[in-house]
Each structure stands twice: as C-alpha cells, then as structure tokens.
Design a protein around this motif. Structure first.
Motif, PDB file in Angstrom:
ATOM      1  N   VAL A 154      -4.132  30.898  28.073  1.00 20.10           N
ATOM      2  CA  VAL A 154      -3.305  29.710  28.396  1.00 20.10           C
ATOM      3  C   VAL A 154      -3.013  28.867  27.157  1.00 20.10           C
ATOM      4  N   PHE A 159       3.227  24.762  26.375  1.00 15.90           N
ATOM      5  CA  PHE A 159       3.276  24.228  27.730  1.00 15.90           C
ATOM      6  C   PHE A 159       4.539  23.381  27.859  1.00 15.90           C
ATOM      7  N   GLU A 161       6.635  20.870  30.061  1.00 23.93           N
ATOM      8  CA  GLU A 161       6.422  19.939  31.164  1.00 23.93           C
ATOM      9  C   GLU A 161       7.747  19.225  31.427  1.00 23.93           C
ATOM     10  N   SER A 192       6.244  22.710  35.547  1.00 23.37           N
ATOM     11  CA  SER A 192       5.554  23.010  34.289  1.00 23.37           C
ATOM     12  C   SER A 192       5.211  24.496  34.241  1.00 23.37           C
ATOM     13  N   ILE A 194       3.929  27.856  31.102  1.00 22.72           N
ATOM     14  CA  ILE A 194       3.501  28.170  29.725  1.00 22.72           C
ATOM     15  C   ILE A 194       4.283  29.384  29.232  1.00 22.72           C
ATOM     16  N   PHE A 241      -2.917  25.047  32.258  1.00 25.99           N
ATOM     17  CA  PHE A 241      -3.026  24.497  30.901  1.00 25.99           C
ATOM     18  C   PHE A 241      -4.085  23.387  30.910  1.00 25.99           C
TER      19      PHE A 241
END
Length: 373
Positions: A154, A159, A161, A192, A194, A241
C-alpha cells in the motif's frame, strides 16, 4: 492486410509505449505491440497485464485487421530510419510481416493479435477531469517519497484522495511523507485509491504536454487515464492506505526559514563525508546560525558548514537522513523553505516559504535519525 505509415510518427508512438514493456513477461505475446486498424486509424497497444497503454495515429489503409508485432525488433528497426513512409504488408494466415522502406525490405514474424490480452473494462466507474500539467506536477512532487517495500504494497504507490473541494496526492515510505493538494481540481464524489508507481512514471512524462484535460475513470480495482490520443489503464493497489494525518505533528514552535538552494547544496557537500549506511547529517541551530555537519568515524571523515538563517524558537540539534532531505528540497518549487520542528525526536516538516500558486499546497514530512553524541 496492408497499411502505410510515416516512420517518425510511428516511432514517436512506439517510444511512448515502450515504457510499458516488461523484460520478464509471463506471456510471450506481451513482448509484442498490438496493431489494430480501424478505417484510417491505427491503434497501437502495449501491456504487462498490470498496466496497459494504447495510442492512436492516422494511416493509409484499405482494410481493417489486427496483428501482434515483436516490440524490440520493430522499435530498433523504425529507430534507424530517417523520416519516410513505411509500408507494412501482413499475411493474416501465417502472421508474417513485411516492412518496405525507401532502402529495402525487412521480414519478421508476428503473432495472432486475437491472443493479446484486453484492457479491463471498468464497471460502475467514477470519473474526474484534471489538467495534464497539474497531474504531472502532482506526481513529480510526491512519487519520490513512495516506498519500495514489497511487504507493504500500500506504500508503494500514490494515494489519490478526491473531494468536492480539492484533490490530494499522498506518498510515504514510513520515513518520509509528502502531501500535495490542489484546490483547482475537484471531484463530484468523494473517492480514494492507490495507483502503483509504473503507470505514474509513464503519466508523469507524457501528461505534462497534454493538450486536453486528463480524464480519470476508476472502479474498485482499476483506473483509466485518457487524454489526447492516449489511454492508460492500470490495476490499483489493494489495501488501506495508512492514516497519514495522524503522523503530521500540529504543534511545531521551532521554525527555520532558509534559501532552498543554499541548504540543498550545503547538504549535498556535507553528506559526502557522512556514514555510508545512515547518511546522517546533523543540523544545529543557534540563534540565526545553522551549522550542518556529518562524520564517518570508521574513516575519520568529517565536514561542517555554517549558513545564516531566520529562526524562531529554542536552540536545537536534530539529525536527518541526508538523502531524504536532498530529495525533498529538490522537489520543492520555492526560493525559500520553512523547516518546522518541535523536538529532536519528532518529525520535521518542510513547506515552501512562499507558494508559487495560490491553489497549490505542499507539505513534506521527514523522520529524524537518532544522534549519537
């Protein structure tokens, strides 16, 4: 099947796609580019199963069709031509390919294009649009801080968002963290996900010159980025995350303001003398004087430099990994930076002293290293 294409136009597309190719593919068909002709348009694709990318160019063709062409030999061949038209003749039964140029003829064997894996279709996807240069800057500002630890996947991507008031990009490897926010890019719904490093590295290079906004579509497991004549799809990293807000200290009474480039050059010089395993540099702040030092006791190497700075707070001494500091300072677009600290065993925060853009907010956090007095 026969088509005519400009050698330089073709080379440009193949070079864009070559970043997707992997040297250790599980399926031999993935060592090929997929050529799909529809009308006067040629769609070229490359894939490694996790990441797929395709581009489109105009050609002269009489019929539709598809063929998988070995990527390395095709790229090396097209690279060696000056600008000229190339004629591709494909035997649909044997998958033999003949390329004719002004200089001669070249034969190679392809594979059945039907066997090439299809890019995944997105079901119930959310979408958001973002300017190409904004996306490119966001990736460049954060990607260097993403981790490489296979046990913590992760942390090995960025990430994303998405919110109704801003889009935020965060990367961390547990020793440092970068949070980049844009208020001029927003989404209709909160979401969100990744995104892994490989597609981000590809996007970073090509989205900066995009003439149309980048359309991001995403589902629970995949994301697709579409702009100009390019479509890039990738599998998202599964998992949650880390709660990055929890590690950012709020109370940082000690604030050091200094020229970004002066500090960066000083750290680069001093770190040459640092221990090769810890890369530790020591920052000692006394009034308006900053002393940067490093030593390697095994080889009796040491260095120190003095810089003038503007400082509010108590005198303090703190150690950092010089590589992390140098990476961060290289990726801040500001003449002066502010280093905010609370104590020698708490994280330091780097922010630009003056934001180049009102709608941009960047925060970089770096964990200290224990000083051996």
């Amino acid at each position: 099947m026969k088509f005519l294409v400009n050698s330089q136009s073709l080379l440009k597309q193949l070079q864009l796609l070559s970043g997707v190719l992997s040297s250790n593919n599980t399926l031999p068909i993935l060592d090929n580019f997929l050529f799909e002709i529809s009308g006067k348009e040629l769609k070229i694709s490359a894939s490694d199963l996790e990441t797929s990318m395709s581009t489109r160019i105009m050609i002269e063709a009489k019929e539709d069709g598809l063929i998988a062409i070995p990527a390395k030999i095709l790229l090396d061949t097209v690279k060696s031509f000056p600008e000229q038209p190339l004629t591709f003749t494909v035997d649909q039964k044997t998958f033999g390919i003949e390329i004719s140029s002004d200089h001669g003829k070249y034969k190679l064997s392809g594979q059945n294009g039907e066997e090439f894996p299809k890019a995944p279709a997105l079901d119930a996807a959310g979408t958001v649009e973002i300017e190409g240069d904004v996306l490119s800057t966001a990736i460049s500002s954060t990607l260097f801080a993403a981790g490489n630890d296979e046990l913590r996947p992760v942390m090995s991507g960025i990430f994303f968002e998405l919110g109704s008031d801003s889009i935020r990009f965060v990367a961390t490897d547990a020793h440092r963290l970068v949070r980049y926010t844009r208020t001029d890019a927003t989404a209709d719904q909160n979401a969100s996900f990744i995104v892994p490093k490989k597609p981000l590295n590809l996007l970073k290079g090509i989205s900066s010159t995009a003439e149309t906004p980048v359309k991001m579509s995403f589902s629970a497991s995949n994301a697709v980025f579409t702009f100009d004549n390019v479509e890039l799809s990738c599998r998202l990293i599964e998992g949650k995350f880390p709660n990055y807000e929890a590690v950012i200290p709020n109370q940082n009474p000690n604030k050091l303001t200094i020229g970004r480039n002066d500090l960066l050059q000083s750290i680069r010089r001093v770190s040459i003398f640092a221990n090769k395993t810890t890369h530790q540099v020591r920052l000692k702040i006394n009034g308006s004087e900053l002393t940067i030092s490093a030593e390697d006791l095994d080889f009796a190497n040491e260095a120190n430099e003095r810089l003038t700075c503007s400082y509010e707070g108590e005198d303090m001494e703190i150690g950092f990994n010089s590589r992390f500091l140098a990476d961060m300072l290289s990726n801040v677009n500001s003449e002066n930076i502010v280093l905010e600290m609370s104590a020698s065993n708490r994280a330091g925060i780097i922010v630009p002293a003056e934001n180049a853009l009102e709608q941009e907010d960047i925060l970089m956090l770096v964990m200290p290293v224990m000083l051996n007095n």
